[in-house]
Motif scaffolding. Structure first.
Motif, PDB file in Angstrom:
ATOM      1  N   ASN B 162     -24.322  -8.784  57.204  1.00 30.45           N
ATOM      2  CA  ASN B 162     -24.649  -7.413  56.805  1.00 30.45           C
ATOM      3  C   ASN B 162     -25.801  -7.500  55.809  1.00 30.45           C
ATOM      4  OD1 ASN B 162     -24.833  -4.905  55.572  1.00 30.45           O
ATOM      5  ND2 ASN B 162     -22.646  -4.496  55.790  1.00 30.45           N
ATOM      6  N   GLU B 163     -26.976  -7.122  56.275  1.00 30.79           N
ATOM      7  CA  GLU B 163     -28.164  -7.345  55.442  1.00 30.79           C
ATOM      8  C   GLU B 163     -28.146  -6.502  54.174  1.00 30.79           C
ATOM      9  OE1 GLU B 163     -27.946  -6.266  58.406  1.00 30.79           O
ATOM     10  OE2 GLU B 163     -29.463  -4.794  58.972  1.00 30.79           O
ATOM     11  N   LEU B 164     -27.399  -5.417  54.165  1.00 26.82           N
ATOM     12  CA  LEU B 164     -27.276  -4.637  52.934  1.00 26.82           C
ATOM     13  C   LEU B 164     -26.546  -5.477  51.895  1.00 26.82           C
ATOM     14  CD1 LEU B 164     -26.249  -1.248  54.530  1.00 26.82           C
ATOM     15  CD2 LEU B 164     -28.440  -1.809  53.501  1.00 26.82           C
ATOM     16  N   MET B 165     -25.547  -6.162  52.370  1.00 26.58           N
ATOM     17  CA  MET B 165     -24.775  -7.047  51.507  1.00 26.58           C
ATOM     18  C   MET B 165     -25.657  -8.167  50.976  1.00 26.58           C
ATOM     19  SD  MET B 165     -21.655  -7.113  50.513  1.00 26.58           S
ATOM     20  CE  MET B 165     -20.624  -6.375  51.762  1.00 26.58           C
ATOM     21  N   SER B 166     -26.397  -8.817  51.846  1.00 31.48           N
ATOM     22  CA  SER B 166     -27.223  -9.925  51.378  1.00 31.48           C
ATOM     23  C   SER B 166     -28.276  -9.441  50.398  1.00 31.48           C
ATOM     24  CB  SER B 166     -27.874 -10.665  52.545  1.00 31.48           C
ATOM     25  OG  SER B 166     -27.613 -10.084  53.772  1.00 31.48           O
ATOM     26  N   SER B 167     -28.724  -8.196  50.570  1.00 34.69           N
ATOM     27  CA  SER B 167     -29.701  -7.661  49.632  1.00 34.69           C
ATOM     28  C   SER B 167     -29.130  -7.577  48.227  1.00 34.69           C
ATOM     29  CB  SER B 167     -30.174  -6.275  50.076  1.00 34.69           C
ATOM     30  OG  SER B 167     -31.360  -6.379  50.817  1.00 34.69           O
ATOM     31  N   LEU B 168     -27.835  -7.388  48.137  1.00 35.45           N
ATOM     32  CA  LEU B 168     -27.218  -7.333  46.819  1.00 35.45           C
ATOM     33  C   LEU B 168     -27.394  -8.661  46.089  1.00 35.45           C
ATOM     34  CD1 LEU B 168     -23.954  -5.285  47.318  1.00 35.45           C
ATOM     35  CD2 LEU B 168     -25.830  -4.793  45.765  1.00 35.45           C
ATOM     36  N   PHE B 169     -27.528  -9.722  46.868  1.00 33.74           N
ATOM     37  CA  PHE B 169     -27.739 -11.024  46.238  1.00 33.74           C
ATOM     38  C   PHE B 169     -28.998 -11.010  45.408  1.00 33.74           C
ATOM     39  CE2 PHE B 169     -29.839 -15.104  46.061  1.00 33.74           C
ATOM     40  CZ  PHE B 169     -28.860 -15.868  45.449  1.00 33.74           C
ATOM     41  N   SER B 170     -30.130 -10.736  46.091  1.00 38.46           N
ATOM     42  CA  SER B 170     -31.408 -10.795  45.386  1.00 38.46           C
ATOM     43  C   SER B 170     -31.411  -9.862  44.193  1.00 38.46           C
ATOM     44  CB  SER B 170     -32.558 -10.465  46.338  1.00 38.46           C
ATOM     45  OG  SER B 170     -32.154  -9.554  47.314  1.00 38.46           O
ATOM     46  N   VAL B 171     -30.549  -8.881  44.215  1.00 37.73           N
ATOM     47  CA  VAL B 171     -30.524  -7.936  43.120  1.00 37.73           C
ATOM     48  C   VAL B 171     -29.575  -8.391  42.014  1.00 37.73           C
ATOM     49  CG1 VAL B 171     -29.931  -5.581  42.498  1.00 37.73           C
ATOM     50  CG2 VAL B 171     -31.163  -6.024  44.609  1.00 37.73           C
ATOM     51  N   VAL B 172     -28.315  -8.410  42.319  1.00 41.43           N
ATOM     52  CA  VAL B 172     -27.318  -8.677  41.281  1.00 41.43           C
ATOM     53  C   VAL B 172     -27.215 -10.153  40.914  1.00 41.43           C
ATOM     54  CG1 VAL B 172     -24.900  -8.485  40.671  1.00 41.43           C
ATOM     55  CG2 VAL B 172     -26.004  -6.664  41.961  1.00 41.43           C
ATOM     56  N   GLU B 173     -27.077 -10.969  41.917  1.00 41.86           N
ATOM     57  CA  GLU B 173     -26.829 -12.395  41.662  1.00 41.86           C
ATOM     58  C   GLU B 173     -27.976 -13.031  40.896  1.00 41.86           C
ATOM     59  OE1 GLU B 173     -23.900 -13.909  42.980  1.00 41.86           O
ATOM     60  OE2 GLU B 173     -23.384 -11.837  43.425  1.00 41.86           O
TER      61      GLU B 173
END
Lengths: 237, 237
Positions: B162-173
DNA sequence: TCTGAGCATATTGTATGATTATATAGACGC
DNA sequence: GCGTCTATATAATCATACAATATGCTCAGA
């Protein structure tokens, strides 16, 4: 949903190119025509085109380098959580599996948000949730309902007092807005989910995080079942 | 973490102004000097300044109108999930409660992501997770560890498909990256969380969503306890 | 033949000046 | 007092010139 201001010329250009890229008309790896010719094609000045490019670049859609040109970046670099990128994606006939991904996100953070709101929200935030609930109750047609429904979920997210969380609203929820209506219509009675919302509101008011979480979870599972027609996931989804 | 390309002049200007706004040096409602004078102050051309403004505007930080000028927008319009906005925020000495908000986000979606990954990931994605795990195991110092750790969590998010989920990586993580190190250091042994990672990896490999979810949840709760020193939340947080 | 330094060149990057569109505020008439 | 019209300040757009920078090619030298 519109974020990029289309009043301005570069706004139009941004959207035009953004849609072309996100829809796949311009493929990753592809190199765009040089600024001068592209500006000519779109009948704008190089200045306007460049300002649009800067925005697209900031969204991770393109990458410009001297001598080599401007290249469409691979999808993994796109800022998928950017409201514009999402909107452009929705505009280009989102395949069912993309809607599924949006719903998946909702299933994850909305129950958690309800729980957080039950713990943290202050009086005025609670009031906002109540107002939205009352508006849902009072709605006379599915359009009014849809507006109030969105308002309710936004109020809950804001009540978490976590602005990262509320930002997810403008991104995910808004994109799903049209599908809320769809879901309400399919059920025949557009107010069918009112009791769920009542439960969520009550639980937040009474500061019962786990109750709020479960109520929200059930609401979403039910909404998904309504939308997809039959598919129903286990509660842990 | 850097997203906006600072090689270019307008990139520098974007960052400079972005930091000033996000840090509160320029307050919401405030009107910036007119383009000409601001460009002069920053010793750049109006072109460069305008391209920077375009980007800031796309991030919801400012709003420009003829005759009135360029105004800093209210915080509620900022794209909080934008990687740059987040980075600027972290750059300006994030107050503890902001870090807390980031951790809160993690607590919500990482366990869910682990569960999704256990259901959906394919062989190559699993391999990526394994490679990251092995790198953590093989790391000789806390810097190597930090890199591998981030890699692990990114691999898990990507494995959700789910690319929306992976996008959270670059943001939050990524924003939390530095705090991972901090957490590892405080515990004395920087590899203290290796067993948790093992559990997550194993559960995903064996397609056990609920096991993966719980393992990830415990890992994060533990990391938070380590970071804050003492505070420990209940498992349902 | 291979290698590397350096040069030619195409493209984006930056700067400047001029003109146009737009929103605000103030003047003016009603 | 109230609306309309006009003046004006500002961003928006355009056109043009020049600078910086990768890329790839040429060509000398081993």
């Amino acid at each position: 949903m519109r974020v990029t201001n289309a009043r301005n010329l570069h706004g139009h250009v941004t959207q035009e190119l953004g849609v072309r890229i996100v829809s796949g008309q311009l493929r990753p790896g592809e190199i765009l025509p040089r600024e001068e010719t592209l500006a000519e094609q779109m009948a704008v000045s190089r200045t306007a085109l460049r300002e649009a490019m800067r925005v697209l670049s900031a969204k991770g859609l393109v990458e410009a380098r001297p001598k080599v040109g401007t290249r469409v970046r691979d999808e993994r670099y796109w800022h998928q959580l950017d409201a514009d990128v999402l909107a452009w994606r929705c505009a280009s006939m989102p395949p069912a599996d993309f809607v599924e991904k949006l719903v998946q996100m909702r299933e994850i953070f909305e129950p958690a948000a309800a729980a957080l709101a039950a713990r943290r929200c202050d009086a005025s935030q609670l009031k906002e949730i109540e107002l939205a609930y009352l508006a849902m109750e009072a709605s006379r047609n599915s359009d009014e309902w849809a507006v109030a429904d969105l308002q309710f979920h936004e109020a809950v997210l804001i009540a978490t007092n976590n602005e990262l969380m509320s930002s997810l609203f403008s991104v995910v929820e808004t994109a799903l807005g049209s599908f809320f209506v769809q879901s309400a219509r399919k059920s025949g009675d557009f107010k069918y989910s009112l009791p769920y919302h009542r439960q969520v509101f009550d639980a937040i008011r009474r500061k019962q995080p786990e109750v709020a979480r479960r109520a929200m979870q059930q609401m979403i599972v039910d909404a998904r079942a309504n939308m997809t027609g039959k598919r129903r996931t286990r509660k842990s989804a």
